[in-house]
Write a protein that holds these residues in place. Structure first.
Motif, PDB file in Angstrom:
ATOM      1  N   CYS A  18      -1.955 -19.433  20.862  1.00  0.00           N
ATOM      2  CA  CYS A  18      -3.245 -19.150  21.520  1.00  0.00           C
ATOM      3  C   CYS A  18      -4.353 -20.008  20.901  1.00  0.00           C
ATOM      4  O   CYS A  18      -5.215 -20.546  21.619  1.00  0.00           O
ATOM      5  CB  CYS A  18      -3.578 -17.676  21.379  1.00  0.00           C
ATOM      6  SG  CYS A  18      -5.213 -17.231  21.995  1.00  0.00           S
ATOM      7  N   SER A  61      -8.337 -10.943  23.778  1.00  0.00           N
ATOM      8  CA  SER A  61      -7.121 -10.201  24.113  1.00  0.00           C
ATOM      9  C   SER A  61      -6.041 -10.424  23.059  1.00  0.00           C
ATOM     10  O   SER A  61      -5.352  -9.483  22.637  1.00  0.00           O
ATOM     11  CB  SER A  61      -6.606 -10.633  25.485  1.00  0.00           C
ATOM     12  OG  SER A  61      -7.532 -10.308  26.499  1.00  0.00           O
ATOM     13  N   THR A  62      -5.912 -11.675  22.631  1.00  0.00           N
ATOM     14  CA  THR A  62      -4.895 -11.984  21.625  1.00  0.00           C
ATOM     15  C   THR A  62      -5.178 -11.266  20.314  1.00  0.00           C
ATOM     16  O   THR A  62      -4.272 -10.717  19.678  1.00  0.00           O
ATOM     17  CB  THR A  62      -4.837 -13.501  21.392  1.00  0.00           C
ATOM     18  OG1 THR A  62      -4.569 -14.158  22.628  1.00  0.00           O
ATOM     19  CG2 THR A  62      -3.757 -13.856  20.387  1.00  0.00           C
ATOM     20  N   SER A  63      -6.419 -11.259  19.882  1.00  0.00           N
ATOM     21  CA  SER A  63      -6.775 -10.597  18.629  1.00  0.00           C
ATOM     22  C   SER A  63      -6.504  -9.095  18.691  1.00  0.00           C
ATOM     23  O   SER A  63      -6.013  -8.494  17.723  1.00  0.00           O
ATOM     24  CB  SER A  63      -8.252 -10.849  18.300  1.00  0.00           C
ATOM     25  OG  SER A  63      -8.485 -12.217  18.057  1.00  0.00           O
ATOM     26  N   ILE A  81       2.144 -15.877  18.580  1.00  0.00           N
ATOM     27  CA  ILE A  81       1.127 -15.684  19.624  1.00  0.00           C
ATOM     28  C   ILE A  81      -0.226 -16.252  19.175  1.00  0.00           C
ATOM     29  O   ILE A  81      -0.897 -16.963  19.917  1.00  0.00           O
ATOM     30  CB  ILE A  81       0.997 -14.185  19.961  1.00  0.00           C
ATOM     31  CG1 ILE A  81       2.237 -13.699  20.708  1.00  0.00           C
ATOM     32  CG2 ILE A  81      -0.248 -13.939  20.817  1.00  0.00           C
ATOM     33  CD1 ILE A  81       2.171 -12.218  21.067  1.00  0.00           C
ATOM     34  N   ARG A  82      -0.581 -15.923  17.928  1.00  0.00           N
ATOM     35  CA  ARG A  82      -1.911 -16.353  17.447  1.00  0.00           C
ATOM     36  C   ARG A  82      -1.987 -17.871  17.322  1.00  0.00           C
ATOM     37  O   ARG A  82      -3.014 -18.489  17.663  1.00  0.00           O
ATOM     38  CB  ARG A  82      -2.203 -15.694  16.098  1.00  0.00           C
ATOM     39  CG  ARG A  82      -3.626 -15.933  15.596  1.00  0.00           C
ATOM     40  CD  ARG A  82      -4.615 -15.297  16.567  1.00  0.00           C
ATOM     41  NE  ARG A  82      -5.986 -15.593  16.185  1.00  0.00           N
ATOM     42  CZ  ARG A  82      -6.623 -16.728  16.474  1.00  0.00           C
ATOM     43  NH1 ARG A  82      -5.999 -17.696  17.131  1.00  0.00           N
ATOM     44  NH2 ARG A  82      -7.878 -16.893  16.124  1.00  0.00           N
ATOM     45  N   PRO A 100       3.392 -11.767  16.326  1.00  0.00           N
ATOM     46  CA  PRO A 100       1.941 -12.037  16.369  1.00  0.00           C
ATOM     47  C   PRO A 100       1.571 -13.395  15.789  1.00  0.00           C
ATOM     48  O   PRO A 100       0.591 -14.006  16.228  1.00  0.00           O
ATOM     49  CB  PRO A 100       1.336 -10.897  15.536  1.00  0.00           C
ATOM     50  CG  PRO A 100       2.449 -10.391  14.700  1.00  0.00           C
ATOM     51  CD  PRO A 100       3.703 -10.601  15.483  1.00  0.00           C
ATOM     52  N   SER A 142      -5.989 -20.379  12.881  1.00  0.00           N
ATOM     53  CA  SER A 142      -4.721 -20.094  13.557  1.00  0.00           C
ATOM     54  C   SER A 142      -3.536 -20.531  12.704  1.00  0.00           C
ATOM     55  O   SER A 142      -2.524 -19.824  12.599  1.00  0.00           O
ATOM     56  CB  SER A 142      -4.668 -20.793  14.919  1.00  0.00           C
ATOM     57  OG  SER A 142      -5.683 -20.305  15.775  1.00  0.00           O
ATOM     58  N   THR A 150      -2.549  -8.575  18.589  1.00  0.00           N
ATOM     59  CA  THR A 150      -1.936  -8.849  17.287  1.00  0.00           C
ATOM     60  C   THR A 150      -2.375  -7.847  16.225  1.00  0.00           C
ATOM     61  O   THR A 150      -1.605  -7.519  15.320  1.00  0.00           O
ATOM     62  CB  THR A 150      -2.274 -10.272  16.826  1.00  0.00           C
ATOM     63  OG1 THR A 150      -3.712 -10.438  16.793  1.00  0.00           O
ATOM     64  CG2 THR A 150      -1.665 -11.303  17.746  1.00  0.00           C
TER      65      THR A 150
END
Length: 388
Positions: free
Chosen positions: A33, A117-119, A29-30, A26, A65, A122
């Motif tokens: 993103c 979507s990312t939040s 990804i975070r 995560p 981030s 994760t």
């Protein structure tokens, strides 16, 4: 009896490995993103997007981030981190009217849609199942409200449904991985417990076998010699053996405790054995030789058991005890010209040769070979090599 191994600390290798993945995945990804949405957000600034709120949102989310990445990689993913991330993402969703151009909003391809979507994904790595579902629904609701405020009711409803579906998929995936990790750790814990129990049982069996060998090779052996007439009741050999037997059985605490790996003189140990057979026609030829203490114990006790067999079963014979070594290989031989015997005819319950000689040598990774036949005497060949 040897001390059993200490209990291993409780370790969940699968859980530990999963926690590392849950921290790194995560975080990456975070961070990726956050950088990507910042670039996309700045690229599309057509009205009604307002420059000041957009710039503020990009700066805050980019800084966050980096903070998210460092905190998660350093300390693991925590609930408070994903909750802060959720608050910032929900704020961006509610402010879509001034942050996202209407041209890129339909289809869920805007940077706020990707951020939401990312939040959601994760967050599932840090929250329990129920809390993760609530988190997803709240973000979906925030996105839906922000879409309506931006004048995009179709996008608001459609992507809110997508976010709910992503919530359940992410929750399910995380639940399965956690359950698999717990199952793997359970199997590992069972293995550790079984292994420990087997080690303790093996140590107990080894201690019992050693005690049986000591008893067999001391009092029982001496009494058998006397009973078979191999030793006169007033002979010096009987007195020496009886004294040694008593020290072995009654005063174990007085025996010196040596480091099993420490080198000791094997020839000196064998001379002590020779002294126990004072008065018997025994010839010894012993080269100076240093071996680990446990190896010296095993070879000397095996030689003693072999010589005791000579006295018991080869009355009137003569015997030789030889020690020599070459290129790291130590050889001790016990030879007699007695009646010999048939190895195949020895019953399996007989203890002497099987345990007192062969098992002892095997315990120190040595070998014992017995060459004999009826009428041809006996040669017992004990060998140990320090070559690993």
């Amino acid at each position: 009896m040897p001390e059993p191994p200490e209990a291993e600390p409780t370790v969940n290798p699968a859980g530990v490995a999963l926690a590392k993945v849950y921290a790194l995945f995560p975080a990456v990804i975070r961070l990726s993103c956050g950088i990507a949405v910042a670039l996309v957000a700045l690229a599309v600034r057509t009205p009604p997007v307002q420059a000041v709120p957009l710039a503020l949102a990009v700066v805050v989310l980019t800084i966050w981030s980096v903070v998210f990445y460092r905190q998660t990689v350093g300390n693991g993913i925590r609930a408070r981190i994903v909750l802060i991330d959720g608050v910032l993402t929900a704020t961006a969703c509610l402010a879509m009217r001034v942050l996202v151009s209407p041209d890129v909003m339909p289809g869920g391809v805007s940077w706020v849609a990707v951020l939401a979507s990312t939040s959601i994904i994760t967050a599932q790595f840090a929250l329990r199942v129920a809390h993760g579902v609530v988190f997803g629904f709240l973000l979906a609701t925030a996105y839906c409200v922000g879409g309506f405020l931006a004048g995009q009711p179709g996008e608001a409803v459609s992507h809110a449904i997508v976010l709910v579906a992503q919530t359940f998929l992410a929750v399910g995936l995380v639940y399965l991985t956690r359950r698999s990790a717990r199952a793997a750790d359970g199997v590992f814990a069972d293995y550790q417990r079984t292994h420990r129990e087997s080690v303790i049982a093996r140590l107990a069996r080894e201690a019992e076998r050693k005690q049986n060998r000591d008893l067999h090779d001391t009092v029982l052996s001496t009494l058998t010699m006397v009973g078979l007439g191999g030793v006169a009741t007033q002979s010096p050999m009987l007195r020496a053996r009886a004294s040694s037997d008593l020290r072995t059985l009654l005063d174990p605490a007085l025996r010196p405790v040596l480091d099993p790996a420490a080198k000791v003189s094997l020839d000196e140990r064998l001379r002590v054995i020779v002294e126990r057979f004072e008065g018997y026609p025994l010839t010894a030829a012993l080269e100076p030789c240093l071996v680990p203490a446990r190896v010296a114990d095993a070879i000397a006790e095996s030689a003693d058991a072999a010589l005791s067999n000579v006295v018991r079963h080869a009355e009137g014979s003569v015997a030789w005890l030889r020690l020599h070594h070459n290129r790291g290989v130590v050889v001790v031989e016990v030879i007699d010209v007695g009646p010999g015997f048939d190895m195949a005819a020895i019953p399996p319950y007989r203890y002497g040769i099987r345990e007192s000689i062969m098992a002892r040598m095997s315990a120190v990774k040595g070998t014992a070979r017995i060459d004999t036949a009826p009428g041809n005497g006996t040669r017992i060949h004990l060998e140990w090599s320090d070559v690993v």
